[in-house]
Design a protein around this motif. Structure first.
Motif, PDB file in Angstrom:
ATOM      1  N   GLN A 179      43.261 -49.121  31.993  1.00 22.10           N
ATOM      2  CA  GLN A 179      44.860 -50.251  32.758  1.00 22.10           C
ATOM      3  C   GLN A 179      45.603 -50.553  31.407  1.00 22.10           C
ATOM      4  N   GLN A 202      45.348 -50.687  41.472  1.00 21.05           N
ATOM      5  CA  GLN A 202      44.598 -51.205  41.062  1.00 21.05           C
ATOM      6  C   GLN A 202      43.452 -49.839  40.690  1.00 21.05           C
ATOM      7  N   THR A 252      47.580 -48.135  34.456  1.00 23.26           N
ATOM      8  CA  THR A 252      47.957 -48.699  36.083  1.00 23.26           C
ATOM      9  C   THR A 252      48.497 -49.903  35.347  1.00 23.26           C
ATOM     10  N   ALA A 267      46.134 -59.714  33.671  1.00 20.82           N
ATOM     11  CA  ALA A 267      44.583 -59.312  34.268  1.00 20.82           C
ATOM     12  C   ALA A 267      43.338 -61.132  33.882  1.00 20.82           C
ATOM     13  N   ASN A 292      43.270 -61.687  48.489  1.00 14.40           N
ATOM     14  CA  ASN A 292      42.688 -60.283  48.436  1.00 14.40           C
ATOM     15  C   ASN A 292      43.213 -59.568  49.760  1.00 14.40           C
ATOM     16  N   CYS A 302      39.575 -58.208  37.103  1.00 13.34           N
ATOM     17  CA  CYS A 302      40.100 -57.095  38.165  1.00 13.34           C
ATOM     18  C   CYS A 302      40.170 -59.345  38.526  1.00 13.34           C
ATOM     19  N   ARG A 303      41.290 -58.211  39.642  1.00 15.53           N
ATOM     20  CA  ARG A 303      41.839 -59.355  41.062  1.00 15.53           C
ATOM     21  C   ARG A 303      40.647 -59.358  41.548  1.00 15.53           C
ATOM     22  N   ASP A 304      40.605 -58.133  42.377  1.00 14.06           N
ATOM     23  CA  ASP A 304      39.807 -58.209  43.464  1.00 14.06           C
ATOM     24  C   ASP A 304      38.834 -57.598  43.308  1.00 14.06           C
ATOM     25  N   GLU A 315      49.165 -53.933  37.829  1.00 16.41           N
ATOM     26  CA  GLU A 315      49.247 -53.339  38.826  1.00 16.41           C
ATOM     27  C   GLU A 315      49.030 -54.208  40.105  1.00 16.41           C
TER      28      GLU A 315
END
Length: 712
Positions: free
Chosen positions: A172, A204, A197, A269, A2, A228-230, A200
């Motif tokens: 999203q 984000q 978004t 995602a 991240n 969510c990636r982060d 992203e």
């Protein structure tokens, strides 16, 4: 890995631009490159608007520029409506022209596979290096309703515009966002900002939440999330919204394996573990909606009345039957309905001798003869108990023209006198009168049960704004680096013991004589378990002997368990046997930490044995935690009564369980990235007089390799 979260204020050029250029501008107001120009002109954008199309001289009455650089004037936002093959050149042009933000409608990136993902990553890296913020690609754009910014090609605004309001909406998914926009229009919900978004690459959903948390034009935030990636960035954004007093209403899809797969394929995602998302949402007081109706009901209600400070509620009624219904609903929703004081009840009986004065308070139809009873009774309730929420059932009186002035005065008076109380009434009101009552900050429900459910949802797991600091203690002691290949069970028990987890007294025996000595030293019945990091489930290979009494029996158990394990798994290395006191009685629990791919280490606690396997009665917290969090984890189990002394049994030492959970959490934080998971199963919970809880079996797995221990 991240990346650090960019400052939220860097998004202002995207969300509140003073100048807009459309790249790929079309003269057709029905094409993707023409819709944004049509919207800005038709809906009153008062900033500079530029059309970029090297093949045209004029677009929808605007001069056409061959490039962004050719404009020669500052451009805050560039809307990119070109095919994926032209995006790289467009970004180069935007960087050279000093554009601050770009909306990328273009598809053909991460959502189509590895090549698209690589192209998207390169795009994001170049934009980041140049300080350009990107929304998308593969998105439907954004709208700032207060500034008449329509950086979108969605047909929804063309059908009918949403009024400017104080609710921000982030999605999203473009399709969901467009449908939610249309629902907002149909339900009369005003929006401040609407953002989709997409993939992203840069911006984000969390970044949008953080910006809206600080936006003076937004009071409530609605969000649709697929993944969510982060996780840290999301937590920081939710904490910021909480600290700023901005309720967040969230729809999170992917709660089942099938749903998670669909979400991942839709926007590339990571859906993650839904139970962990749920724990994160509870931690930051997010209102999770499970339908579109609930999504808008909660957002609208939060915008009208805010959120109650706790779960206490005062119930007022003109009908005993409906009062009982509301009380039942409140109990089912976990609301606190405390009775009024004896003095307050006596006062109500003095006013209305046949009133039901406890809570719910029923003053019956006597109000017809004395309209002042409404306000007097409501004020008495709120003065007596200071309820966080108050709801009054007024039957069909709201439909009466004669009653309307009384109702309006009641709401205005209570709102002024008790500004921190969430007020709600249940009655029948014409739309214009309902709007007037809601404008005064009071919720209106035709169905009292709907009202109770909404108030309970608003109360949720709301926590004070300073909870973020309280829930972020630093780990105690030096960092721990788990060895490659992990730990065997004695090593795991020893390491957890050093971290402060109470573990069962035990010895490690390398031969039968040592096992006999250990049994004599420990005394009483013991358990003999083969030690091998290659055999995680010792009982499966006959590697466990229970209720072993005395030296001779321990010597025989050593030979038997190692012989059975060697016969079943001749290829593995045996490291001796663990001889431990046999813990009898108590309640089997399980405690563990696993590393979630999105949010990092997550602590779990539940009842062990069949309870965890069949009922899945567990509580979760994303680390770090406080001791209060640990206590809450224990007490929120559905089967907590088993720990609290059900059927005449002595209650277990809950404090020792909380201390063990805190020690396990601290161990996980100190181990950091070297830990994949740690589990204590069982963790035996006992009364304080019996020594509190004790870990009987431990498994620790390092990320560089695997370790093994036993499970009986």
């Amino acid at each position: 890995m991240n990346s650090p979260a960019p400052r939220a204020d860097s998004l202002s050029a995207l969300f509140a631009p003073r100048s807009i250029a459309v790249v790929g501008a079309s003269s057709s107001a029905q094409k993707i490159g023409g819709i944004p120009i049509d919207y800005q002109r038709r809906f009153g954008f008062d900033g500079a608007l530029y059309a970029v199309n090297p093949k045209a001289t004029q677009v929808q009455g605007l001069p056409a520029w061959p490039s962004l650089q050719a404009i020669g004037q500052p451009v805050d936002l560039a809307i990119c409506a070109v095919p994926a093959a032209l995006v790289d050149d467009t970004l180069d042009d935007a960087i050279a022209a000093g554009v601050k933000g770009v909306v990328l409608f273009s598809s053909g990136f991460a959502e189509v596979g590895p090549e698209g993902s690589a192209a998207q990553a390169r795009l994001a890296q170049r934009a980041r290096a140049a300080g350009v913020r990107l929304i998308g690609p593969n998105c439907l754009g954004l709208m700032n309703l207060r500034r008449n910014v329509y950086a979108t090609f969605s047909p929804a605004p063309g059908v009918g515009r949403v009024a400017a309001g104080r609710i921000g909406l982030v999605s999203q998914s473009g399709a969901f966002g467009a449908y939610a926009y249309s629902m907002a229009r149909e339900r009369g919900v005003g929006l401040s900002l609407w953002v989709t978004t997409g993939n992203e690459a840069d911006v984000q959903l969390a970044d949008c939440l953080a910006w809206l948390a600080q936006d003076p034009d937004t009071d409530v935030i609605m969000a649709y999330m697929e993944g969510c990636r982060d996780g840290q960035r999301l937590r920081e954004a939710l904490a910021l919204a909480q600290a700023c007093g901005k309720p967040v209403v969230m729809v999170k899809v992917g709660s089942t394996a099938l749903g998670a797969q669909a979400a991942a394929s839709h926007t590339a995602a990571l859906a993650g573990d839904d139970a962990v998302y749920d724990a994160v949402f509870r931690r930051y007081g997010v209102l999770r909606a499970h339908s579109l109706t609930e999504f808008f009901d909660l957002a609208h209600s939060a915008a009208v009345a805010g959120r109650p400070r706790d779960r206490s509620i005062g119930l007022f009624t003109l009908s005993g039957g409906v009062g009982a219904l509301m009380a039942d609903d409140a109990a089912q929703q976990g609301l606190d309905v405390p009775p009024l004081s004896d003095a307050a009840q006596a006062q109500l009986r003095e006013w209305v001798p046949f009133a039901a004065p406890r809570n719910p308070v029923d003053i019956t139809g006597q109000v017809t003869n004395d309209m002042t009873l409404l306000e007097r009774s409501a004020r008495l309730m709120l003065e007596d108990r200071g309820f966080a929420s108050w709801m009054g059932f007024l039957a069909a009186a709201g439909a009466s023209d004669a009653f309307w002035p009384v109702l309006r005065e009641l709401v205005a008076s209570l709102r002024a006198a008790y500004p921190d109380t969430v007020l709600a009434i249940s009655t029948l009101l014409a739309p214009e009168r309902r709007a007037e009552v809601e404008a005064m900050g009071c919720l209106v429900f035709a169905d009292p049960s709907d009202g109770i459910r909404t108030l309970a949802a608003l109360a949720g797991s709301h926590r004070p704004a300073d909870a973020k600091a309280a829930a972020s203690p630093a780990p105690h002691g030096d960092p721990i680096r788990l060895p490659e290949g992990g730990l065997n069970e004695p090593q795991a028990l020893a390491m957890l013991a050093r971290a402060g987890v109470p573990v069962v007294p035990h010895r490690v025996a390398s031969d039968a004589d040592a096992a006999a000595d250990a049994a004599e030293t420990l005394g009483g019945p013991v358990v003999v378990k083969v030690v091998s990091r290659d055999i995680p489930h010792k009982s499966d290979v006959g590697g466990v002997a229970l209720s072993v009494q005395g030296a001779a029996a321990a010597r025989a158990a050593f030979e038997r368990t190692l012989g059975s394990a060697r016969a079943a798994r001749p290829e593995v290395r045996l490291e001796g046997a663990l001889v431990a006191q046999m813990v009898q009685g108590g309640v089997e629990c399980i405690a563990g930490v696993h590393r979630d791919p999105v949010f990092g280490p997550v602590l779990m606690f539940g009842l062990g044995g069949i309870h965890v396997e069949t009922l899945r009665d567990v509580s979760l917290r994303v680390l770090p935690i406080t001791r209060d969090d640990a206590l809450s984890m224990v007490r929120e189990l559905r089967a907590f009564s088993i720990l609290d002394g059900a059927r005449g049994r002595a209650p277990v030492d809950v404090d020792s369980l909380a201390d063990a959970l805190c020690a396990l959490a601290d161990f996980a934080l100190r181990a950091g990235d070297s830990l994949a998971s740690a589990e204590i199963n069982p963790l035996i919970a006992r009364p304080r007089t019996e020594g509190g809880c004790v870990a009987v079996d431990a498994l620790v797995v390092g990320r560089a390799g695997e370790s093994a221990s036993t499970h009986h």
